[in-house]
Design an enzyme around this catalytic site. Sequence first.
Site, PDB file in Angstrom:
ATOM      1  CE  LYS A   1      -3.486   2.438   2.749  1.00 56.92           C
ATOM      2  NZ  LYS A   1      -4.494   2.327   3.697  1.00 56.92           N
TER       3      LYS A   1
ATOM      4  CE  LYS B   1      -6.002   2.072  -0.468  1.00 52.59           C
ATOM      5  NZ  LYS B   1      -6.017   2.349   0.868  1.00 52.59           N
TER       6      LYS B   1
HETATM    7  C1  PBG Z   1      -7.573   3.370   5.651  1.00 53.69           C
HETATM    8  C2  PBG Z   1      -7.878   3.122   4.184  1.00 53.69           C
HETATM    9  C3  PBG Z   1      -7.651   4.174   3.145  1.00 53.69           C
HETATM   10  C4  PBG Z   1      -8.061   3.723   1.919  1.00 53.69           C
HETATM   11  C5  PBG Z   1      -8.510   2.386   2.228  1.00 53.69           C
HETATM   12  N1  PBG Z   1      -8.448   2.167   3.660  1.00 53.69           N
HETATM   13  C6  PBG Z   1      -7.061   5.564   3.164  1.00 53.69           C
HETATM   14  C7  PBG Z   1      -5.780   5.812   3.469  1.00 53.69           C
HETATM   15  O1  PBG Z   1      -4.691   4.826   3.610  1.00 53.69           O
HETATM   16  O2  PBG Z   1      -5.530   7.097   3.688  1.00 53.69           O
HETATM   17  C8  PBG Z   1      -8.170   4.429   0.632  1.00 53.69           C
HETATM   18  C9  PBG Z   1      -9.229   3.819  -0.225  1.00 53.69           C
HETATM   19  C10 PBG Z   1      -9.714   4.406  -1.430  1.00 53.69           C
HETATM   20  O3  PBG Z   1      -8.943   5.714  -1.736  1.00 53.69           O
HETATM   21  O4  PBG Z   1     -10.731   4.065  -2.134  1.00 53.69           O
HETATM   22  N2  PBG Z   1      -6.066   3.323   5.949  1.00 53.69           N
END
Ligand code: PBG
Length: 317
Positions: free
Chosen positions: A189, A242
Amino acid sequence: METKQRRIRLNSALRDLASSESLNYKKLIQPLFIVEGLKGRETMEALPGVFRDTEESVFKQVESDLKSGVTHFILFLVPELKSNTEIPKSFYERSISSLKKKFPESFLWIDTCMCSLTTHGHCGLLHSDGNIDNPSSVKHLSKIALIYAQSGADGIAPSDMMDGRVASHRSILDTNGFSKIPILSYSTKFKSNFYGPFRAAADSAPAHGDRSSYQIDVRNREDSILSSIRDKEEGADFLMVKPGMTSIDLIGPIRERTGLPTGAYQVSGEYASIHYLAQSGFCDFDAAIREAWQVFSRASASYLITYAARRGKEILG
Ligand code: PBG
């Protein structure tokens, strides 16, 4: 970890997600936002067709999604009160158990993070100097994961990016009789500019600073792959990259290196970009979403988290 390989074979929903087939509607996971204390469900300008649901309005949504062919959901639970010490246990329990009771055929993954909960919007707890307190964060997150499991969650999806959280969740689940619950880890991520609409939906933007001390630097390929390998070693059953589109080059290598089902999250900024292009008349929304999904499939994504999952059958035709 003796049940490890069987954990992804236990029911047809999991077998569909883990299969090596190309993407089809059974491999799409629909995000749901459940917001405690909300008076009525809210639409979002950047994310048409996606809602901030109340604890009641979510039932109708899930009912209609199941009819449209969705089986997998990922829940983002947004509590009314922010706290760095208290876990909103009854809200978590209510949201998960009532959905599961009403729709036993649904598969509920629960996003496991703290950014919607903490007063500062970071994904973990902070030391007084503002730096992340990794050990306390992992401990707190595992307590949350256990509450999710006890409430009837089908799967745990850690998205916080703290070190050691997968091992810690696996251990607390196993020692409490939840060895069958799979972990779908946000394993690769990145710190990204594409999460904006999500943070508005989940009320989770950091109040100060950014997430670069825990989310991966997009320039670092080795870290990107090692983070997923590490999560496999800690006991993750499903891996994920992601944002999806900007991580497209990593899906195949991670899947080959780990042998685990590896999916992608078509994040809020990706969905919103396509929406705004379509709104300006520059593309057809469904065709552009389909194209992106075809690219994820070409890149060998095992599954997809996408805001358009509920229209998956329609879009795939
Ligand atoms: C929580 C989380 C996030 C997303 C999914 N879980 C946001 C982040 O990491 O700031 C983003 C998902 C999206 O943008 O659709 N940490």
